[in-house]
Design a protein around this motif. Structure first.
Motif, PDB file in Angstrom:
ATOM      1  N   VAL A 499      -7.533 -20.763   1.040  1.00 35.74           N
ATOM      2  CA  VAL A 499      -8.794 -20.607   0.660  1.00 35.74           C
ATOM      3  C   VAL A 499      -9.086 -19.580   1.847  1.00 35.74           C
ATOM      4  N   ARG A 500      -8.656 -19.376   3.139  1.00 30.31           N
ATOM      5  CA  ARG A 500      -8.850 -18.407   3.990  1.00 30.31           C
ATOM      6  C   ARG A 500      -8.249 -17.165   3.630  1.00 30.31           C
ATOM      7  N   ARG A 501      -7.030 -17.094   3.232  1.00 32.85           N
ATOM      8  CA  ARG A 501      -6.311 -16.156   2.659  1.00 32.85           C
ATOM      9  C   ARG A 501      -6.987 -15.326   1.637  1.00 32.85           C
ATOM     10  N   ILE A 502      -7.817 -16.085   0.571  1.00 32.38           N
ATOM     11  CA  ILE A 502      -8.689 -15.307  -0.356  1.00 32.38           C
ATOM     12  C   ILE A 502      -9.979 -14.944   0.053  1.00 32.38           C
ATOM     13  N   VAL A 503     -10.401 -15.678   0.622  1.00 28.85           N
ATOM     14  CA  VAL A 503     -11.947 -15.296   0.956  1.00 28.85           C
ATOM     15  C   VAL A 503     -11.863 -14.306   2.181  1.00 28.85           C
ATOM     16  N   VAL A 504     -11.104 -14.411   3.160  1.00 37.05           N
ATOM     17  CA  VAL A 504     -11.040 -13.365   4.310  1.00 37.05           C
ATOM     18  C   VAL A 504     -10.082 -12.292   4.099  1.00 37.05           C
ATOM     19  N   ASP A 505      -8.879 -12.565   3.570  1.00 39.00           N
ATOM     20  CA  ASP A 505      -7.969 -11.435   3.828  1.00 39.00           C
ATOM     21  C   ASP A 505      -8.177 -10.659   2.294  1.00 39.00           C
ATOM     22  N   GLN A 506      -8.350 -11.384   1.254  1.00 34.32           N
ATOM     23  CA  GLN A 506      -8.198 -10.567  -0.123  1.00 34.32           C
ATOM     24  C   GLN A 506      -9.475  -9.872  -0.278  1.00 34.32           C
ATOM     25  N   ALA A 547     -12.112   4.310   7.132  1.00 37.26           N
ATOM     26  CA  ALA A 547     -13.260   3.935   6.469  1.00 37.26           C
ATOM     27  C   ALA A 547     -13.614   2.618   6.657  1.00 37.26           C
ATOM     28  N   VAL A 548     -14.966   2.292   6.514  1.00 37.46           N
ATOM     29  CA  VAL A 548     -15.232   0.954   6.644  1.00 37.46           C
ATOM     30  C   VAL A 548     -16.503   0.584   5.643  1.00 37.46           C
ATOM     31  N   GLN A 628     -19.929   7.846   2.539  1.00 33.46           N
ATOM     32  CA  GLN A 628     -19.768   8.360   1.098  1.00 33.46           C
ATOM     33  C   GLN A 628     -19.398   7.293   0.348  1.00 33.46           C
ATOM     34  N   GLU A 629     -19.352   7.609  -1.062  1.00 31.06           N
ATOM     35  CA  GLU A 629     -18.868   6.351  -1.879  1.00 31.06           C
ATOM     36  C   GLU A 629     -17.489   6.556  -2.094  1.00 31.06           C
ATOM     37  N   ILE A 630     -16.796   5.113  -2.006  1.00 29.15           N
ATOM     38  CA  ILE A 630     -15.347   5.270  -2.313  1.00 29.15           C
ATOM     39  C   ILE A 630     -14.911   4.421  -3.193  1.00 29.15           C
ATOM     40  N   VAL A 631     -13.686   4.503  -3.668  1.00 33.55           N
ATOM     41  CA  VAL A 631     -13.135   3.598  -4.820  1.00 33.55           C
ATOM     42  C   VAL A 631     -11.995   2.774  -4.078  1.00 33.55           C
ATOM     43  N   LEU A 632     -12.062   1.464  -3.459  1.00 38.38           N
ATOM     44  CA  LEU A 632     -11.189   0.781  -2.949  1.00 38.38           C
ATOM     45  C   LEU A 632     -10.053   0.423  -3.736  1.00 38.38           C
ATOM     46  N   ARG A 633      -8.586   0.834  -3.181  1.00 39.63           N
ATOM     47  CA  ARG A 633      -7.529   0.441  -3.685  1.00 39.63           C
ATOM     48  C   ARG A 633      -7.029  -0.712  -2.974  1.00 39.63           C
ATOM     49  N   PRO A 634      -6.846  -1.861  -3.476  1.00 35.72           N
ATOM     50  CA  PRO A 634      -6.059  -2.959  -2.449  1.00 35.72           C
ATOM     51  C   PRO A 634      -4.526  -2.577  -2.469  1.00 35.72           C
ATOM     52  N   LEU A 635      -4.095  -2.851  -1.184  1.00 35.28           N
ATOM     53  CA  LEU A 635      -2.795  -2.647  -0.967  1.00 35.28           C
ATOM     54  C   LEU A 635      -1.977  -3.703  -1.381  1.00 35.28           C
ATOM     55  N   GLU A 636      -1.241  -3.687  -2.721  1.00 39.32           N
ATOM     56  CA  GLU A 636      -0.700  -4.637  -3.550  1.00 39.32           C
ATOM     57  C   GLU A 636       0.670  -5.082  -2.854  1.00 39.32           C
ATOM     58  N   ASP A 637       1.064  -4.099  -2.153  1.00 37.44           N
ATOM     59  CA  ASP A 637       2.428  -4.363  -1.655  1.00 37.44           C
ATOM     60  C   ASP A 637       2.389  -5.275  -0.357  1.00 37.44           C
ATOM     61  N   PRO A 638       3.009  -6.611  -0.676  1.00 36.26           N
ATOM     62  CA  PRO A 638       2.800  -7.633   0.626  1.00 36.26           C
ATOM     63  C   PRO A 638       3.432  -7.030   1.770  1.00 36.26           C
ATOM     64  N   LEU A 639       4.473  -5.852   1.792  1.00 37.86           N
ATOM     65  CA  LEU A 639       5.060  -5.460   3.097  1.00 37.86           C
ATOM     66  C   LEU A 639       4.159  -4.597   3.760  1.00 37.86           C
ATOM     67  N   VAL A 640       3.216  -4.035   3.095  1.00 34.61           N
ATOM     68  CA  VAL A 640       2.226  -2.941   3.728  1.00 34.61           C
ATOM     69  C   VAL A 640       0.926  -3.546   3.879  1.00 34.61           C
ATOM     70  N   ARG A 641       0.632  -5.049   3.430  1.00 30.89           N
ATOM     71  CA  ARG A 641      -0.445  -5.478   3.663  1.00 30.89           C
ATOM     72  C   ARG A 641      -0.783  -6.009   5.260  1.00 30.89           C
ATOM     73  N   VAL A 642      -1.862  -5.511   5.877  1.00 30.91           N
ATOM     74  CA  VAL A 642      -2.044  -5.905   7.107  1.00 30.91           C
ATOM     75  C   VAL A 642      -3.341  -6.646   7.542  1.00 30.91           C
ATOM     76  N   VAL A 645      -7.024  -4.744   7.282  1.00 32.90           N
ATOM     77  CA  VAL A 645      -7.178  -3.703   6.373  1.00 32.90           C
ATOM     78  C   VAL A 645      -7.393  -4.247   4.979  1.00 32.90           C
ATOM     79  N   SER A 646      -8.449  -3.592   4.379  1.00 37.51           N
ATOM     80  CA  SER A 646      -8.662  -4.289   3.157  1.00 37.51           C
ATOM     81  C   SER A 646      -8.000  -3.272   1.922  1.00 37.51           C
ATOM     82  N   GLY A 647      -7.867  -2.035   2.190  1.00 40.41           N
ATOM     83  CA  GLY A 647      -7.141  -1.175   1.197  1.00 40.41           C
ATOM     84  C   GLY A 647      -6.969   0.063   1.703  1.00 40.41           C
ATOM     85  N   ALA A 648      -6.926   1.244   0.496  1.00 39.75           N
ATOM     86  CA  ALA A 648      -6.928   2.568   1.028  1.00 39.75           C
ATOM     87  C   ALA A 648      -7.595   3.296  -0.025  1.00 39.75           C
ATOM     88  N   THR A 649      -8.189   4.332   0.364  1.00 37.28           N
ATOM     89  CA  THR A 649      -9.058   5.293  -0.702  1.00 37.28           C
ATOM     90  C   THR A 649      -8.598   6.589  -0.530  1.00 37.28           C
TER      91      THR A 649
END
Lengths: 681, 125
Positions: A499-506, A547-548, A628-642, A645-649
């Motif tokens: 639950v926490r991984r989904i709500v907080v991390d993802q 960015a945040v 500015q507006e950004i389009v967030l791209r989640p980091l799909e690769d589990p090896l680079v998920r930290v 960090v919610s993603g990259a743009t």
């Protein structure tokens, strides 16, 4: 000439429509079951259920999915009998029908994943065939001849159940007849039988619609007579029917019937008719769109956003070089506004109603009731709240988990509850409220036994927790379970950490818990409305660009060095006064592991104020580059998920920029006691 | 152009019917998702062919057929019933009410196209 169409091409559309029909079938079967438990009939739900299955059967036959044809056929047959019995279905019939729906659903999933539909499960057809509907006659109708004057030529078109519905005067309702005359002009304005029927259905219990032929004012030859039981005033009903030439008449016994045209049709019901308006899925103006197409639109928008950033930089360079760019800048400004509007439009397209997302929860609770033997009532209070489809899809497993845990772990057995002076039936309540800052808050509350922090700590082999957050921290440890043994529903060691991984991390949201022993527990989930398109603050820090999301920043402020309090010896977290309280000031540069060059007594010029688990934390940042507006791209690769960090743009210069999740950044270290100089809390 | 009204509460089924009839040149299709909507459309515009489901959420296909046959201007309108109810009683009731053809789902694209073509050409003759 032959038809060149291959009906197998319709499989994706078939799957989408059958999925909706299954949702409707589940909903109505649950309604039928609830009535059956009270010993009451529910003709409306039985017919809706019948109709959903009938359509599934027809569609499945067209695309040649024989197992689903067979299952839906036998379900339909048993429901036909229930319909003939006035909408009564014995409670014992519900489970085989549920089993049938599950079997259809399984085969749908097989087809969706490119496999053939499996044969009908052994014994299912026999169980469905053996269903015996109650032959109890429906309750005797009260005499209604006075109300529905036979000279209106409508009485004979109503079943006893419909008559009873119409004349039931519960809650001050009265039977009313509304005559709607269709016309080309009215249709052009959107006033059609479908829209009138929907509006009137919202004002009361629409029992039946009867078309009558014969001359009408304006030269037409058709009148729709809508019979309903309502509290609404005549003027409101007339307005709902599109105003004159529509006519509203109360159906009262002493009232002389108005003359009406002759009915062209013999007074006979089809047997499978339904007086209810169609579900919204078939409502006029509704269009189903595949999510992949919405994603594609988003991709196109992302490309535009990136391009605009490049254009903006090019114009800035030209301006710096002394070129006349006034008009260019005006165009850019207009372009920015158009992009914002387009973003809002695409976001609206991606929104789904939370109520629709949670449609399956009653079914889940029903299954848990049976599995645990507990009496449970599920209450949903979600209003019209909406979420981005991507957020909703990720969130659903977390909500399922919390509801499952609430029933299995939190709620006591009826005997325990009685002994504790509680109602034997436990309550699980799910509420949802949209918040103004682009977040939605969901509450999963139970009135069970509460969480015993000491017991949890003992089981986890940890010191007794001081706060609810500490208890939640223990519950969210991977593999932690309070179950002594694995049950069919939970206790497999895969619980709150998910639950926490989904709500907080993802999702970059927040998970809190409030619990009182003997009273109950509330889990509070705060998630962003969307995780795809964001307004972001862009800044430099530790030699990089970050960015945040604006939505998670409560305040951006200049740090007054004279108001920063450092702990003795320079170790630990500095504090800064904000909103009348001492707030930890965290140098983001140090947290990102680049802080070696930062002097121990240095103070950041600016800080972003965010909340971590309810507590304010200030993050010192370097140079601000703008918003500015950004389009967030989640980091799909589990090896680079930290964590944090919610993603990259892409800001348009081809260099990827990390999007930080400040509400979680560093917070995970607080229980680690790793001896770092600075932690977020 | 010949006007075809396709009536079914399932959008996928309406799309299938239209796809089956597309090869016939010069057809214009209108959709209706309920019996009442079909009756309303029939009262407002002329049609050359009606393709009609039996089970619908408000009033059934049989009632639509009876209504159509009760209207002088619609008496000659060809009606193809497409239904999952393949029993003889349903067929008899539909034809007795005034349906021109009765087809049970599943039908093949060629079969419905042949029926539609036959009825439209008969109407033109």
């Amino acid at each position: 000439m032959t038809a060149s169409v291959d009906l197998a091409d319709f499989l994706p559309a078939y799957l989408a429509e059958v999925e909706e029909l299954l949702d409707s079938a589940h909903r109505h079967l649950l309604a039928v079951e609830a009535s059956a438990r009270r010993g009451a009939a529910h003709p409306k739900a039985v017919r809706e259920l019948f109709r959903a299955l009938h359509t599934i059967k027809g569609l499945s036959a067209m695309v040649d999915v024989e197992p689903i044809v067979s299952i839906s056929h036998w379900m339909e047959t048993s429901l036909r009998q229930a319909d003939q019995a006035g909408g009564r279905l014995p409670e014992a019939s519900v489970e085989p029908l549920m089993e049938g729906l599950r079997a259809v659903e399984q085969r749908m999933r097989q087809l969706a994943s490119g496999k053939p539909a499996a044969a009908v499960p052994s014994g299912l057809l026999e169980r469905l065939e053996a269903l015996e509907s109650s032959t109890t006659a429906p309750g005797t109708s009260r005499p209604v001849a006075a109300v529905l004057d036979e000279t209106l030529a409508l009485g004979s078109k109503l079943t006893p159940t419909e008559r009873e519905q119409l004349t039931a005067s519960a809650g001050g309702r009265r039977p009313v007849r509304v005559d709607f005359i269709p016309g080309a002009e009215r249709a052009a304005k959107g006033v059609t039988i479908n829209s009138v029927r929907e509006r009137l259905a919202a004002l009361g219990d629409l029992v039946k619609v009867v078309p009558l032929s014969g001359p009408v004012p304006g030269g037409g030859s058709l009148t729709f007579v809508l019979l309903l039981s309502t509290e609404a005033a005549d003027a409101v009903l007339l307005d709902a029917a599109g105003g004159e030439p529509a006519l509203v008449r109360p159906l009262a016994g002493e009232q002389a019937p108005a003359p009406v045209p002759a009915v062209s049709t013999p007074a006979r019901l089809d047997g499978d008719l339904d007086e209810e308006p169609e579900e919204t899925r078939r409502g006029s103006g509704t269009l189903r769109v595949e999510v992949s197409r919405l994603d594609e639109a988003l991709e196109r928008l992302a490309a535009l956003v990136v391009n605009r950033s490049r254009l903006q930089r090019a114009v800035a360079d030209l301006t710096a070089a002394g070129a006349p760019t006034r008009e260019l800048r005006a165009i850019l400004q207009e372009n920015a506004r158009q992009l914002r509007d387009m973003r809002a439009a695409i976001l609206r397209l991606r929104m789904v109603r939370v109520g629709d997302v949670l449609e399956r929860l009653p079914l889940l609770v029903r299954g848990l009731r049976r599995a645990t033997g507990k009496a449970v009532r599920l209450e949903l209070d979600v209003g019209d709240a909406e979420l981005d489809k991507a957020v909703a899809d990720r969130l659903m497993p977390a909500l399922v988990h919390l509801v499952r845990n609430a029933v299995d772990h939190a709620l006591e057995s009826p005997e325990e509850r009685r002994a504790a002076g509680k109602a034997p039936e436990g309550l699980v309540r799910l509420a949802c409220h949209a918040q103004a800052n682009g977040f939605v808050e969901l509450l999963v509350r139970d009135d069970g036994r509460g969480v015993d922090g000491a017991a949890v700590a003992k089981r986890a082999g940890a010191p007794t927790p001081r706060t609810e957050d500490d208890v939640l921290e223990l519950l969210c440890r991977p593999g932690f379970s309070t179950r002594e043994s694995v049950t069919a529903t939970s206790g497999r060691g895969m619980g709150m950490d998910i639950v926490r991984r989904i709500v907080v991390d993802q999702l970059g949201g927040e998970l809190r818990m409030e619990t009182r022993p003997g009273v109950g527990t509330t889990f509070r989930l705060r998630v962003p409305l969307t995780i795809t398109l964001l307004d972001a603050i862009v800044f430099e820090c530790a030699g990089g660009r970050y960015a945040v999301a604006v939505s998670c920043v409560e305040e951006l402020f200049e740090v007054d060095a004279s108001r920063v309090v450092r702990p003795p010896g320079g170790r630990g977290v500095a504090l800064v006064e904000r909103r009348g309280q001492a707030v930890p000031l965290v140098w983001l540069e140090r947290l990102l592991g680049q802080g070696t060059a930062v002097a121990a007594d240095a103070v950041p010029a600016r800080a972003l104020l965010v909340r971590q688990r309810g507590e304010l934390v200030a993050f010192g940042v370097g140079r601000l580059l703008g918003q500015q507006e950004i389009v967030l791209r989640p980091l799909e690769d589990p090896l680079v998920r930290v964590p944090g960090v919610s993603g990259a743009t892409d800001l348009g210069d081809g260099q990827p920029t990390l999007v930080l999740d400040l509400p979680t950044l560093g917070a995970s270290r607080r229980s680690g006691g790793g001896g770092r100089e600075e932690r977020a809390t | 152009m010949a006007e075809v009204l396709v009536v079914d509460d399932s959008k996928v089924m309406r799309d299938m019917v239209v796809a089956c009839l597309r090869p016939y040149p010069g057809l214009n299709f209108t959709h209706a998702s309920s019996g009442l909507e079909a009756i309303e459309r029939l009262s407002l515009s002329p049609y050359d062919l009606l393709v009609l489901d039996l089970n619908m959420p408000d009033i059934g296909g049989i009632e639509v057929v009876e209504f159509v046959r009760g209207q002088d201007k619609l008496r000659a309108l060809p009606i193809i019933i497409v239904t999952t109810r393949g029993d003889e009683a349903s067929r008899a009731r539909a034809l007795e009410a005034g349906a021109t053809r009765f087809m049970t789902k599943p039908f093949t694209p060629d079969a419905i196209l042949a029926e539609a073509r036959g009825l439209l050409e008969e109407k033109r003759a």
